[in-house]
Write a protein that holds these residues in place. Sequence first.
Motif, PDB file in Angstrom:
ATOM      1  N   PHE A 182     -22.171   9.635  31.908  1.00 18.28           N
ATOM      2  CA  PHE A 182     -22.765   8.306  32.043  1.00 18.28           C
ATOM      3  C   PHE A 182     -22.006   7.408  33.021  1.00 18.28           C
ATOM      4  O   PHE A 182     -22.195   6.192  33.045  1.00 18.28           O
ATOM      5  N   GLY A 183     -21.140   8.011  33.837  1.00 14.11           N
ATOM      6  CA  GLY A 183     -20.542   7.290  34.948  1.00 14.11           C
ATOM      7  C   GLY A 183     -19.274   6.527  34.646  1.00 14.11           C
ATOM      8  O   GLY A 183     -18.962   5.548  35.337  1.00 14.11           O
ATOM      9  N   HIS A 184     -18.500   6.985  33.653  1.00 15.05           N
ATOM     10  CA  HIS A 184     -17.247   6.313  33.322  1.00 15.05           C
ATOM     11  C   HIS A 184     -16.060   7.203  33.683  1.00 15.05           C
ATOM     12  O   HIS A 184     -16.110   8.428  33.523  1.00 15.05           O
ATOM     13  N   SER A 185     -15.012   6.571  34.151  1.00 16.73           N
ATOM     14  CA  SER A 185     -13.797   7.297  34.496  1.00 16.73           C
ATOM     15  C   SER A 185     -13.025   7.637  33.225  1.00 16.73           C
ATOM     16  O   SER A 185     -12.927   6.822  32.310  1.00 16.73           O
ATOM     17  N   VAL A 186     -12.476   8.837  33.181  1.00 17.44           N
ATOM     18  CA  VAL A 186     -11.770   9.318  31.994  1.00 17.44           C
ATOM     19  C   VAL A 186     -10.390   9.835  32.394  1.00 17.44           C
ATOM     20  O   VAL A 186     -10.243  10.530  33.406  1.00 17.44           O
ATOM     21  N   ARG A 187      -9.392   9.499  31.587  1.00 18.22           N
ATOM     22  CA  ARG A 187      -8.068  10.114  31.719  1.00 18.22           C
ATOM     23  C   ARG A 187      -7.828  10.961  30.470  1.00 18.22           C
ATOM     24  O   ARG A 187      -7.857  10.441  29.353  1.00 18.22           O
ATOM     25  N   ARG A 188      -7.584  12.233  30.664  1.00 18.81           N
ATOM     26  CA  ARG A 188      -7.313  13.144  29.561  1.00 18.81           C
ATOM     27  C   ARG A 188      -5.808  13.191  29.285  1.00 18.81           C
ATOM     28  O   ARG A 188      -5.030  13.559  30.176  1.00 18.81           O
ATOM     29  N   ILE A 189      -5.433  12.867  28.075  1.00 21.92           N
ATOM     30  CA  ILE A 189      -4.022  12.853  27.673  1.00 21.92           C
ATOM     31  C   ILE A 189      -3.917  13.694  26.402  1.00 21.92           C
ATOM     32  O   ILE A 189      -4.140  13.205  25.295  1.00 21.92           O
ATOM     33  N   TYR A 190      -3.612  14.974  26.585  1.00 20.86           N
ATOM     34  CA  TYR A 190      -3.725  15.925  25.497  1.00 20.86           C
ATOM     35  C   TYR A 190      -2.357  16.363  24.968  1.00 20.86           C
ATOM     36  O   TYR A 190      -1.375  16.405  25.710  1.00 20.86           O
ATOM     37  N   ASP A 191      -2.344  16.714  23.687  1.00 18.69           N
ATOM     38  CA  ASP A 191      -1.185  17.299  23.017  1.00 18.69           C
ATOM     39  C   ASP A 191       0.013  16.346  23.000  1.00 18.69           C
ATOM     40  O   ASP A 191       1.104  16.678  23.443  1.00 18.69           O
ATOM     41  N   VAL A 192      -0.211  15.149  22.447  1.00 20.75           N
ATOM     42  CA  VAL A 192       0.872  14.149  22.362  1.00 20.75           C
ATOM     43  C   VAL A 192       1.025  13.669  20.913  1.00 20.75           C
ATOM     44  O   VAL A 192       1.270  12.494  20.653  1.00 20.75           O
ATOM     45  N   GLY A 193       0.885  14.586  19.965  1.00 23.87           N
ATOM     46  CA  GLY A 193       0.932  14.225  18.556  1.00 23.87           C
ATOM     47  C   GLY A 193       2.300  13.816  18.060  1.00 23.87           C
ATOM     48  O   GLY A 193       3.328  13.993  18.740  1.00 23.87           O
ATOM     49  N   VAL A 194       2.319  13.286  16.846  1.00 25.79           N
ATOM     50  CA  VAL A 194       3.544  12.688  16.305  1.00 25.79           C
ATOM     51  C   VAL A 194       4.619  13.707  15.955  1.00 25.79           C
ATOM     52  O   VAL A 194       5.781  13.337  15.765  1.00 25.79           O
ATOM     53  N   ALA A 195       4.269  14.994  15.877  1.00 26.40           N
ATOM     54  CA  ALA A 195       5.293  16.003  15.597  1.00 26.40           C
ATOM     55  C   ALA A 195       6.318  16.092  16.736  1.00 26.40           C
ATOM     56  O   ALA A 195       7.446  16.544  16.531  1.00 26.40           O
TER      57      ALA A 195
END
Length: 255
Positions: free
Chosen positions: A144-157
């Motif tokens: 739908f035309g929105h910019s996305v930044r993927r920030i993966y695997d940053v959990g509290v562990a």
Amino acid sequence: MDFQPNLEQTLRSLQAGHLSVEDALEQINGVKELGYAAIDTDRQRRNGFPEVVYGEGKTVEQIEGILQFLSQKELPILTTRVSLQKGEALSQRFPTGHYYPEARCFVLNSKKGEADSEHYIAVVTAGTSDVPVAEEAAVTAETFGHSVRRIYDVGVAGIHRLFNRLEEIQKASVIIVIAGMEGALVSVVGGLVDVPVIAVPTSIGYGSNLQGLTTLMSMLTSCASGVTVVNIDNGFGAAYSACMINRLNHNRKEN
């Protein structure tokens, strides 16, 4: 672009012979009947987004019929929960479309690449196991035309991983946080940012996780303010809301 022309335009087209009675009624009623589906042709005008197709439970032939009609309008078309088998079949029938196997989404007329990169949605996951839900969210927003930044695997562990990406998260217009297990990441992120946070509990976790119910309850009782929670594994729903928020923020800054 509106799916449904205004009433006067429809009636004048009918009078001039440019529309059949059936087509005029369809435009006025805002529904296209296919027998197995009633397509909401007025949704773009009402909600700002065209109808989205839920692929699970539909046959390839049913999805194809819906997409053939929707594709006439040259609007972005998103089909969610599409299996690999259905995705491959749809890719053959719609060569200009794109199937995203991890997100389980099939897309036509995507607006990806048209977005303002300054006003972006951050899609944040606690772990790699949450990525399929995150990809559903990311693909939805990009379609739908929105910019996305993927920030993966940053959990509290390993919370230092989150702080390594914190500045990028804090600059987002809206943040989607996706986590399973106990869902603790959303409370941490919610306490570090000044923008809306949409939490997505996932069904990832061991026995007492109860297929995501434990995570859902944890997120609903988060001590962080400004957190909104959607249903288990509902990456699409989170992204839809995020797109609405991001659009409002973008419009305010332009004005």
